[in-house]
Write a protein that holds these residues in place. Structure first.
Motif, short mmCIF file in Angstrom:
data_model
loop_
_atom_site.label_atom_id
_atom_site.label_comp_id
_atom_site.label_asym_id
_atom_site.label_seq_id
_atom_site.Cartn_x
_atom_site.Cartn_y
_atom_site.Cartn_z
N ARG A 182 11.76 4.65 -11.24
CA ARG A 182 12.92 4.76 -10.33
C ARG A 182 12.68 3.97 -9.04
NH1 ARG A 182 14.41 9.37 -6.93
NH2 ARG A 182 16.61 9.17 -6.37
N PHE A 183 11.46 4.00 -8.56
CA PHE A 183 11.09 3.25 -7.37
C PHE A 183 11.31 1.75 -7.58
CE2 PHE A 183 8.17 1.23 -4.41
CZ PHE A 183 8.21 2.03 -3.28
N ILE A 184 10.84 1.24 -8.70
CA ILE A 184 10.98 -0.19 -9.01
C ILE A 184 12.44 -0.55 -9.25
CG2 ILE A 184 10.43 -1.97 -10.71
CD1 ILE A 184 7.69 -0.47 -11.03
N ASP A 185 13.17 0.31 -9.95
CA ASP A 185 14.59 0.06 -10.16
C ASP A 185 15.33 -0.06 -8.83
OD1 ASP A 185 14.32 0.04 -12.91
OD2 ASP A 185 15.01 2.11 -13.19
N GLY A 186 14.96 0.79 -7.86
CA GLY A 186 15.57 0.71 -6.54
C GLY A 186 15.27 -0.61 -5.85
N LEU A 187 14.04 -1.09 -6.00
CA LEU A 187 13.67 -2.39 -5.41
C LEU A 187 14.52 -3.51 -6.01
CD1 LEU A 187 9.77 -2.09 -5.44
CD2 LEU A 187 11.26 -2.03 -3.43
N ASN A 188 14.64 -3.50 -7.33
CA ASN A 188 15.42 -4.56 -7.98
C ASN A 188 16.90 -4.50 -7.58
OD1 ASN A 188 13.28 -5.76 -9.36
ND2 ASN A 188 13.45 -4.35 -11.08
N ALA A 189 17.43 -3.29 -7.42
CA ALA A 189 18.84 -3.16 -7.06
C ALA A 189 19.12 -3.62 -5.63
CB ALA A 189 19.28 -1.70 -7.22
N ALA A 190 18.15 -3.43 -4.73
CA ALA A 190 18.38 -3.72 -3.32
C ALA A 190 17.97 -5.13 -2.91
CB ALA A 190 17.61 -2.71 -2.46
N THR A 191 17.37 -5.89 -3.82
CA THR A 191 16.75 -7.16 -3.46
C THR A 191 17.41 -8.32 -4.18
OG1 THR A 191 14.66 -5.94 -3.27
CG2 THR A 191 14.54 -8.34 -3.25
N ALA A 192 17.79 -9.33 -3.41
CA ALA A 192 18.51 -10.47 -3.98
C ALA A 192 17.59 -11.52 -4.57
CB ALA A 192 19.39 -11.11 -2.90
N ARG A 193 16.41 -11.74 -3.97
CA ARG A 193 15.60 -12.90 -4.37
C ARG A 193 14.22 -12.57 -4.89
NH1 ARG A 193 12.09 -16.60 -2.11
NH2 ARG A 193 12.09 -15.73 0.00
N LEU A 194 13.47 -11.73 -4.19
CA LEU A 194 12.05 -11.56 -4.52
C LEU A 194 11.56 -10.19 -4.09
CD1 LEU A 194 9.35 -12.96 -5.43
CD2 LEU A 194 9.06 -13.63 -3.02
N VAL A 195 10.84 -9.53 -5.00
CA VAL A 195 10.15 -8.28 -4.69
C VAL A 195 8.65 -8.57 -4.66
CG1 VAL A 195 9.57 -5.95 -5.48
CG2 VAL A 195 11.91 -6.81 -5.73
N ILE A 196 8.00 -8.16 -3.56
CA ILE A 196 6.56 -8.35 -3.41
C ILE A 196 5.90 -6.97 -3.32
CG2 ILE A 196 4.73 -9.33 -1.98
CD1 ILE A 196 6.87 -11.23 -0.79
N VAL A 197 5.00 -6.69 -4.25
CA VAL A 197 4.24 -5.44 -4.21
C VAL A 197 2.78 -5.80 -3.94
CG1 VAL A 197 3.53 -3.38 -5.47
CG2 VAL A 197 5.82 -4.34 -5.83
N SER A 198 2.27 -5.34 -2.82
CA SER A 198 0.90 -5.65 -2.41
C SER A 198 0.05 -4.38 -2.54
CB SER A 198 0.89 -6.14 -0.96
OG SER A 198 -0.43 -6.35 -0.51
N ASN A 252 0.81 -1.22 0.00
CA ASN A 252 0.00 0.00 0.00
C ASN A 252 0.85 1.27 0.00
OD1 ASN A 252 -2.55 -1.30 -0.03
ND2 ASN A 252 -2.36 -1.72 2.15
N VAL A 253 1.91 1.26 -0.80
CA VAL A 253 2.80 2.43 -0.91
C VAL A 253 2.78 3.01 -2.32
CG1 VAL A 253 5.22 3.18 -0.84
CG2 VAL A 253 4.32 1.68 0.96
#
Length: 202
Positions: free
Chosen positions: A141-157, A131-132
């Motif tokens: 840019r927000f999604i690119d940051g998630l991918n750069a900081a995350t090794a295994r899985l990104v969950i967007v709820s 809910n962000v």
């Protein structure tokens, strides 16, 4: 217009419509309402939180982006190695720490940071964003940051009808104008596809 540009336009419209009323209230609206966002970390999991918990491994470090008072990530802390809540609101961080302490959770901490700027300083196995995204202008840019900081899985709820859009009928009755609708999953998915990302949608 690209999907990302259309997404930004929706966010800007919602911010513009609400800005006058927010200024009249003054202060940080999340700080004022922080206690409202607390929930018992040891409560029985609902279906949505159960679905998230199934994706978490015991060895995971979980980043909760804009995690507020921890009503999503503190239950996950009982199922993983560590939770790091990246949260810009002091009031939310205070409620997060208090809720963790009351529940006896010692593997969770909140750090002061906005996303995606904080992506340069934190790393995790899993990132959770609950809910962000309704409030994010620069979604790429927000999604690119998630991918750069995350090794295994990104969950967007997200909710199928975003919480900021739910009082649409009441808003029109009170203010005499239609509510600017926040971006939903239907707006987010085309952005992901434009980026070449194929999410597993549940």
């Amino acid at each position: 217009m690209t999907a990302a540009e259309a997404y930004a336009a929706k966010v800007e419209a919602t911010i513009a419509q609400r800005s006058g009323r927010s200024q009249a209230q003054g202060g940080d609206r999340w700080d004022r309402r922080a206690a409202f966002f607390r929930m018992d970390p040891r409560r029985a999991l609902d279906r949505n939180l159960s679905a998230l918990a199934e994706l978490i491994l015991p060895e995971d470090v979980v980043l909760d982006i804009g995690g507020g008072a921890g009503r999503v990530s503190l239950p996950l802390a009982l199922r993983c190695r560590e939770v790091v809540n990246v949260e810009p609101s002091p009031g939310m961080r205070e409620q997060f720490a208090a809720s963790a302490a009351e529940a006896g959770i010692t593997n969770a901490r909140a750090i002061d940071g906005s996303w995606p700027e904080a992506a340069a300083t934190v790393r995790g196995d899993v990132s959770v964003v609950a809910n962000v995204t309704y409030f994010v202008r620069d979604i790429v840019r927000f999604i690119d940051g998630l991918n750069a900081a995350t090794a295994r899985l990104v969950i967007v709820s997200v909710w199928s009808v975003p919480p900021p859009s739910q009082p649409a009928k009441l808003h029109e009755l009170v203010f005499g104008e239609p509510l600017a609708m926040a971006p939903s999953h239907a707006d987010l998915l085309p952005v992901l596809w434009e980026l070449g990302l194929l999410p597993d949608v549940r």
